[in-house]
Write a protein that holds these residues in place. Sequence first.
Motif, PDB file in Angstrom:
ATOM      1  N   GLU A  35       0.688  -1.458  -0.218  1.00 22.16           N
ATOM      2  CA  GLU A  35      -0.144   0.181   0.113  1.00 22.16           C
ATOM      3  C   GLU A  35       0.872   0.954  -0.089  1.00 22.16           C
ATOM      4  O   GLU A  35       0.879   2.072  -0.403  1.00 22.16           O
ATOM      5  CB  GLU A  35      -0.856  -0.137   1.359  1.00 22.16           C
ATOM      6  N   LYS A  36       2.230   1.627   0.456  1.00 21.39           N
ATOM      7  CA  LYS A  36       3.315   2.035   0.465  1.00 21.39           C
ATOM      8  C   LYS A  36       3.332   2.725  -1.120  1.00 21.39           C
ATOM      9  O   LYS A  36       3.429   3.606  -1.027  1.00 21.39           O
ATOM     10  CB  LYS A  36       3.883   2.620   1.790  1.00 21.39           C
ATOM     11  N   THR A  37       3.852   1.216  -1.119  1.00 19.37           N
ATOM     12  CA  THR A  37       4.957   1.570  -2.540  1.00 19.37           C
ATOM     13  C   THR A  37       3.821   1.835  -3.254  1.00 19.37           C
ATOM     14  O   THR A  37       4.602   3.042  -3.795  1.00 19.37           O
ATOM     15  CB  THR A  37       5.117   0.354  -2.999  1.00 19.37           C
ATOM     16  N   ILE A  43       2.715   9.475  -5.880  1.00 22.14           N
ATOM     17  CA  ILE A  43       3.652  11.512  -5.383  1.00 22.14           C
ATOM     18  C   ILE A  43       4.569  11.233  -6.941  1.00 22.14           C
ATOM     19  O   ILE A  43       4.691  12.442  -6.732  1.00 22.14           O
ATOM     20  CB  ILE A  43       4.298  10.871  -3.600  1.00 22.14           C
ATOM     21  N   LEU A  44       5.147  10.134  -7.429  1.00 21.25           N
ATOM     22  CA  LEU A  44       6.126   9.992  -7.957  1.00 21.25           C
ATOM     23  C   LEU A  44       5.835   9.993  -9.362  1.00 21.25           C
ATOM     24  O   LEU A  44       6.304  10.002 -10.392  1.00 21.25           O
ATOM     25  CB  LEU A  44       7.005   9.437  -7.445  1.00 21.25           C
ATOM     26  N   VAL A  56      14.253  11.311  -8.866  1.00 21.78           N
ATOM     27  CA  VAL A  56      14.950  10.296  -9.733  1.00 21.78           C
ATOM     28  C   VAL A  56      14.902   8.348  -9.233  1.00 21.78           C
ATOM     29  O   VAL A  56      14.954   7.764  -9.814  1.00 21.78           O
ATOM     30  CB  VAL A  56      15.945  10.654 -10.902  1.00 21.78           C
ATOM     31  N   ALA A  57      15.836   8.488  -8.193  1.00 23.62           N
ATOM     32  CA  ALA A  57      16.488   7.519  -7.620  1.00 23.62           C
ATOM     33  C   ALA A  57      15.205   6.719  -6.956  1.00 23.62           C
ATOM     34  O   ALA A  57      15.266   5.759  -6.750  1.00 23.62           O
ATOM     35  CB  ALA A  57      17.568   7.739  -6.497  1.00 23.62           C
ATOM     36  N   TYR A  58      14.918   8.022  -6.099  1.00 22.98           N
ATOM     37  CA  TYR A  58      12.930   7.283  -5.471  1.00 22.98           C
ATOM     38  C   TYR A  58      12.223   6.540  -6.434  1.00 22.98           C
ATOM     39  O   TYR A  58      11.522   4.808  -5.529  1.00 22.98           O
ATOM     40  CB  TYR A  58      12.562   8.425  -4.379  1.00 22.98           C
ATOM     41  N   LYS A  59      12.088   7.192  -7.531  1.00 26.74           N
ATOM     42  CA  LYS A  59      11.264   6.686  -8.975  1.00 26.74           C
ATOM     43  C   LYS A  59      11.857   5.616  -8.891  1.00 26.74           C
ATOM     44  O   LYS A  59      10.839   4.403  -9.217  1.00 26.74           O
ATOM     45  CB  LYS A  59      10.801   7.223  -9.974  1.00 26.74           C
ATOM     46  N   GLY A  60      13.319   4.864  -8.997  1.00 29.52           N
ATOM     47  CA  GLY A  60      13.298   4.179  -9.663  1.00 29.52           C
ATOM     48  C   GLY A  60      13.010   2.714  -9.227  1.00 29.52           C
ATOM     49  O   GLY A  60      13.041   1.724  -8.872  1.00 29.52           O
ATOM     50  N   ALA A  61      13.447   3.407  -7.462  1.00 27.78           N
ATOM     51  CA  ALA A  61      12.632   2.645  -6.163  1.00 27.78           C
ATOM     52  C   ALA A  61      11.456   1.968  -6.187  1.00 27.78           C
ATOM     53  O   ALA A  61      11.616   0.253  -5.990  1.00 27.78           O
ATOM     54  CB  ALA A  61      13.478   2.996  -4.748  1.00 27.78           C
ATOM     55  N   VAL A  62      10.987   2.540  -6.444  1.00 27.80           N
ATOM     56  CA  VAL A  62       8.943   3.052  -6.418  1.00 27.80           C
ATOM     57  C   VAL A  62       9.192   1.411  -7.791  1.00 27.80           C
ATOM     58  O   VAL A  62       8.430   0.353  -7.332  1.00 27.80           O
ATOM     59  CB  VAL A  62       8.350   3.657  -6.567  1.00 27.80           C
ATOM     60  N   ILE A  63       9.588   1.673  -9.008  1.00 22.74           N
ATOM     61  CA  ILE A  63       9.729   0.367  -9.632  1.00 22.74           C
ATOM     62  C   ILE A  63      10.366  -0.431  -9.185  1.00 22.74           C
ATOM     63  O   ILE A  63      10.257  -1.639  -9.854  1.00 22.74           O
ATOM     64  CB  ILE A  63       9.973   1.339 -11.020  1.00 22.74           C
ATOM     65  N   ALA A  64      11.529  -0.537  -8.666  1.00 24.35           N
ATOM     66  CA  ALA A  64      11.836  -2.015  -8.298  1.00 24.35           C
ATOM     67  C   ALA A  64      11.478  -2.249  -7.129  1.00 24.35           C
ATOM     68  O   ALA A  64      10.865  -3.723  -7.374  1.00 24.35           O
ATOM     69  CB  ALA A  64      13.198  -1.824  -7.575  1.00 24.35           C
ATOM     70  N   LEU A  65      10.916  -2.235  -6.539  1.00 21.00           N
ATOM     71  CA  LEU A  65       9.583  -2.436  -5.195  1.00 21.00           C
ATOM     72  C   LEU A  65       8.013  -2.786  -5.659  1.00 21.00           C
ATOM     73  O   LEU A  65       7.570  -4.139  -5.568  1.00 21.00           O
ATOM     74  CB  LEU A  65       9.939  -1.265  -4.196  1.00 21.00           C
ATOM     75  N   GLU A  78      11.851  -7.452 -15.503  1.00 24.81           N
ATOM     76  CA  GLU A  78      12.159  -6.645 -16.368  1.00 24.81           C
ATOM     77  C   GLU A  78      12.212  -5.352 -15.753  1.00 24.81           C
ATOM     78  O   GLU A  78      12.567  -4.424 -15.171  1.00 24.81           O
ATOM     79  CB  GLU A  78      10.695  -6.139 -17.463  1.00 24.81           C
ATOM     80  N   GLY A  79      11.225  -5.412 -14.703  1.00 23.48           N
ATOM     81  CA  GLY A  79      10.377  -3.993 -13.754  1.00 23.48           C
ATOM     82  C   GLY A  79      12.016  -4.117 -12.311  1.00 23.48           C
ATOM     83  O   GLY A  79      12.213  -2.679 -12.308  1.00 23.48           O
ATOM     84  N   PHE A  80      11.783  -4.305 -12.184  1.00 21.04           N
ATOM     85  CA  PHE A  80      13.754  -4.849 -11.274  1.00 21.04           C
ATOM     86  C   PHE A  80      14.805  -3.841 -11.988  1.00 21.04           C
ATOM     87  O   PHE A  80      14.755  -3.037 -11.479  1.00 21.04           O
ATOM     88  CB  PHE A  80      14.175  -6.197 -10.437  1.00 21.04           C
ATOM     89  N   ILE A  81      14.913  -4.545 -13.383  1.00 20.60           N
ATOM     90  CA  ILE A  81      15.460  -4.384 -13.826  1.00 20.60           C
ATOM     91  C   ILE A  81      15.676  -2.310 -14.513  1.00 20.60           C
ATOM     92  O   ILE A  81      16.340  -1.499 -14.545  1.00 20.60           O
ATOM     93  CB  ILE A  81      16.003  -4.483 -15.588  1.00 20.60           C
ATOM     94  N   GLU A  82      14.363  -2.287 -14.830  1.00 21.08           N
ATOM     95  CA  GLU A  82      13.817  -1.066 -14.908  1.00 21.08           C
ATOM     96  C   GLU A  82      14.270   0.113 -13.943  1.00 21.08           C
ATOM     97  O   GLU A  82      14.853   1.822 -14.071  1.00 21.08           O
ATOM     98  CB  GLU A  82      12.597  -0.464 -15.873  1.00 21.08           C
TER      99      GLU A  82
END
Length: 164
Positions: A35-37, A43-44, A56-65, A78-82
């Motif tokens: 839910e927090k993810t 937000i991003l 940008v880094a937080y957006k990447g972290a969210v994509i990976a999460l 694929e999501g993790f790599i992106e």
Amino acid sequence: MKLLISFLLFLVVVPQKIDLKSVRETYKQSAASQEKTEQLDKILTAVTKNDKPALVAYKGAVIALKAKNAEKIKDKKEGFIEGVSWVEHAIEKSPNDLESRLIRLSIQENSPKILGYKKNITEDKTKLLNGLKSISNSHLKNYIEDYILQSKVFTDEEKAEISM
């Protein structure tokens, strides 16, 4: 009518300011909560690779999460790599940005070994420990210190050093 259209256009064109304090707090909770993810993802949403490196880094972290919660293994990978590519872009753009380094370290520390994303742990630890004293933003400094104190990649001696 022209005034209304101009106002609506202004709202669309002018990006909303993102509060980094709330991003940090939501990110802390997002690893344990889908839910927090999702909340952080919303937000991003408007963040692009041209924004502030930390965002940008937080957006990447969210994509990976988010990839972690995907149903298919292919989608997870694929999501993790992106996501990782966003984080790496942030660090390439601003190699001395400690917040981006912290985000990369948190991903590398918590990613499965099979993904092979662990090569910068020592480098990021060193950057964080060396740069911590020069951080003037007290919220960011406390955020990084809190991470270090709970992290398994920092030694007891390193943790004791920042506790002084």
